[in-house]
Design an enzyme around this catalytic site. Structure first.
Site, PDB file in Angstrom:
ATOM      1  N   TYR A 144       0.839  -0.978  -0.061  1.00 14.02           N
ATOM      2  CA  TYR A 144       0.112  -0.025  -0.138  1.00 14.02           C
ATOM      3  C   TYR A 144       0.916   1.328   0.107  1.00 14.02           C
ATOM      4  O   TYR A 144       1.811   1.265   0.842  1.00 14.02           O
ATOM      5  CB  TYR A 144      -0.759  -0.037   1.208  1.00 14.02           C
ATOM      6  CG  TYR A 144      -1.663   1.264   1.146  1.00 14.02           C
ATOM      7  CD1 TYR A 144      -1.351   1.952   2.492  1.00 14.02           C
ATOM      8  CD2 TYR A 144      -2.842   1.378   0.577  1.00 14.02           C
ATOM      9  CE1 TYR A 144      -2.215   3.457   2.447  1.00 14.02           C
ATOM     10  CE2 TYR A 144      -3.735   2.471   0.743  1.00 14.02           C
ATOM     11  CZ  TYR A 144      -3.521   3.457   1.665  1.00 14.02           C
ATOM     12  OH  TYR A 144      -4.338   4.568   1.657  1.00 14.02           O
ATOM     13  N   ASP A 239       9.269   2.656  -0.689  1.00 15.01           N
ATOM     14  CA  ASP A 239       8.478   3.494  -0.018  1.00 15.01           C
ATOM     15  C   ASP A 239       8.706   3.178   1.646  1.00 15.01           C
ATOM     16  O   ASP A 239       8.548   2.069   2.052  1.00 15.01           O
ATOM     17  CB  ASP A 239       6.914   2.756  -0.455  1.00 15.01           C
ATOM     18  CG  ASP A 239       5.853   3.629   0.440  1.00 15.01           C
ATOM     19  OD1 ASP A 239       4.750   3.394   0.049  1.00 15.01           O
ATOM     20  OD2 ASP A 239       6.184   4.193   1.368  1.00 15.01           O
ATOM     21  N   LYS A 267       4.869   9.701   8.377  1.00 15.39           N
ATOM     22  CA  LYS A 267       4.504   9.069   9.685  1.00 15.39           C
ATOM     23  C   LYS A 267       5.648   9.712  10.510  1.00 15.39           C
ATOM     24  O   LYS A 267       5.543  10.874  10.965  1.00 15.39           O
ATOM     25  CB  LYS A 267       4.609   7.572   9.682  1.00 15.39           C
ATOM     26  CG  LYS A 267       3.538   6.982   8.960  1.00 15.39           C
ATOM     27  CD  LYS A 267       3.268   5.587   9.037  1.00 15.39           C
ATOM     28  CE  LYS A 267       2.343   4.937   7.859  1.00 15.39           C
ATOM     29  NZ  LYS A 267       1.020   4.967   8.399  1.00 15.39           N
TER      30      LYS A 267
END
Ligand code: KE4
Length: 434
Positions: A144, A239, A267
């Site tokens: 994702y 990623d 994050k």
């Protein structure tokens, strides 16, 4: 536990917000109970609006590596607010942020701040396409990378949790440029490259997958992707929105010793504020406007308050590298404790971990890719989740997410977690018979 106020809040929220939440996984729909609404959090603990206390293993899905409302994070915050929250003009804090990220991650010679992991991956792909002049990209089933159109194809996280890995509303004209391969399977990638010679702009992957549960890539797999990109001129994009600054200050790249051409962050770099970033080799990043022709922009990119908080957290991590040993030890104790309880209940489930990122797969086979993760029993996971919640332990409300451990998680937290887990797995074992 009484959840009356959360239930009432959820009813009200659903009148104004789709599904009552601002991000799908927060709705607890896959575990079929009403979500808890948070009042406050401190350290490794979180309280809901009914006053129930939990040990928190969601940790905002990764950002809260130092635990919630760390005292150090508050020092100077009011002064930073008083100096002005946003200007729409450059500030020195953005230069400081770029310097600490590029010093931590040598593959990122330059970096651009954005406002989310989605923006980071979306932008990195646009730059890779501009730099190579090619349109197609390769992603992996179950990974994702946020919700930009071209990446919502066989995606993980909430898309997987709700069984919509390829979302309606994304035109086929876009998804036809997205080629999907199998994680940890280099042959699937080589076949795809052979069938799309000189058309592939980039490969994007989570080097430690955290959105179909936790699946660290095999080192050989990453090495072969690196070699394939060297050979074909495709851009290798890591990623590291989850793994960046979590598995080590240099992320998964440092841990594996394999370095991408571009990297995406989110994050942890924002410490809980809305921050993302993408970076890479200078020759690639100089394609980004206004230096180069590939356009990407953002009103609040590099926001001074978000940079203040992000710099506090990254600066602390940089000056306290011992934190990573502590996180590894806590993660190892968690994994060993879970394994002991599974053995006690003769449950053959898989516990997989990368540093302070951990996951229990409700399946009896090792999980190396999306198809393996699909063998999990999500009904039994639901029982597990609900039992843990009832005993004051908050894990991610989905089989296809991770448990996040912070430096604030204590031995006592682990002990309480294991007591709760023992009861939860007893309930799972009992349900297995049905
Ligand atoms: P955001 O746009 O949500 O900041 O980042 C997207 C993203 C990109 N890359 C990776 C590897 C990610 O894990 C994410 C977002 N992670 C999910 C949880 N696994 C966010 C939780 C949510 O969607 O609410």
């Amino acid at each position: 536990m009484n959840h009356q106020k959360s239930e009432q809040a959820y009813q009200q929220a659903q009148q104004y917000i789709p599904g009552g939440v601002n991000s799908p996984v927060r709705a607890f729909q896959s575990v079929e109970i009403s979500p808890v609404f948070v009042q406050r959090a401190k350290g490794s603990h979180l309280w809901d609006i009914d006053g129930n206390e939990y040990i928190d293993y969601i940790c905002s899905w990764g950002p809260m590596i130092l635990g919630h409302s760390h005292p150090m994070m508050q020092q100077g915050a009011l002064e930073a607010i008083d100096a002005g929250i946003s200007f729409g003009l450059p500030t020195l804090r953005e230069v400081e942020m770029a310097k600490i990220i590029t010093s931590a991650y040598p593959a990122a010679e330059m970096v651009r701040m954005v406002n989310s992991g989605t923006e980071a991956t979306m932008s990195a792909i646009r730059v890779a396409r501009g730099y190579t002049g090619r349109d197609k990209i390769v992603k992996f089933e179950g990974c994702y990378h946020g919700h930009s159109d071209g990446l919502l194809v066989k995606a993980g996280s909430g898309a997987l949790t709700y069984g919509v890995p390829t979302s309606p509303g994304v035109p086929e004209d876009i998804t036809r440029h997205t080629l999907v391969c199998r994680y940890n399977d280099i042959e699937s990638v080589k076949e795809t490259f052979s069938a799309n010679e000189n058309q592939i702009a980039a490969i994007i992957l989570e080097p430690i997958a955290g959105n179909m549960g936790v699946i660290p890539a095999k080192k050989e797999f990453l090495q072969q992707l690196r070699e394939l990109c060297n050979k074909t001129g495709a851009v290798l994009i890591f990623d590291e929105v989850i793994s960046g600054f979590r598995v080590g200050f240099g992320g998964a790249a440092q841990q594996y010793g394999i370095f991408p051409d571009m990297v995406c962050f989110g994050k942890i770099i924002g410490a809980g504020m809305p921050v993302g970033a993408y970076g890479g080799k200078k020759e690639i990043m100089e394609w980004v406007s206004p230096k180069g022709p590939v356009y990407q922009a953002g009103t609040l990119s590099g926001n001074p308050l978000a940079m203040f908080m992000g710099l506090k957290q990254l600066g602390y991590l940089e000056q306290h590298s011992e934190i990573y040993q502590q996180l590894e030890q806590t993660g190892q104790k968690l994994q060993e404790g879970i394994q002991t309880i599974l053995n006690r209940h003769q449950l053959p489930y898989q516990v997989q971990r990368a540093g302070s990122l951990c996951c229990i797969f409700f399946t009896e086979k090792p999980v190396l890719c999306y198809d393996d993760a699909m063998t999990c029993d999500t009904e039994l996971f639901k029982i597990y989740f609900r039992e843990m919640l009832a005993q004051g332990v908050l894990v991610a409300p989905s089989q296809f997410e991770a448990m996040f451990v912070s430096v604030a998680h204590t031995e006592r937290d682990l002990e309480q977690t294991f007591v709760a887990m023992d009861k939860a797995f007893a309930a799972v074992k009992a349900a297995q018979g049905n």
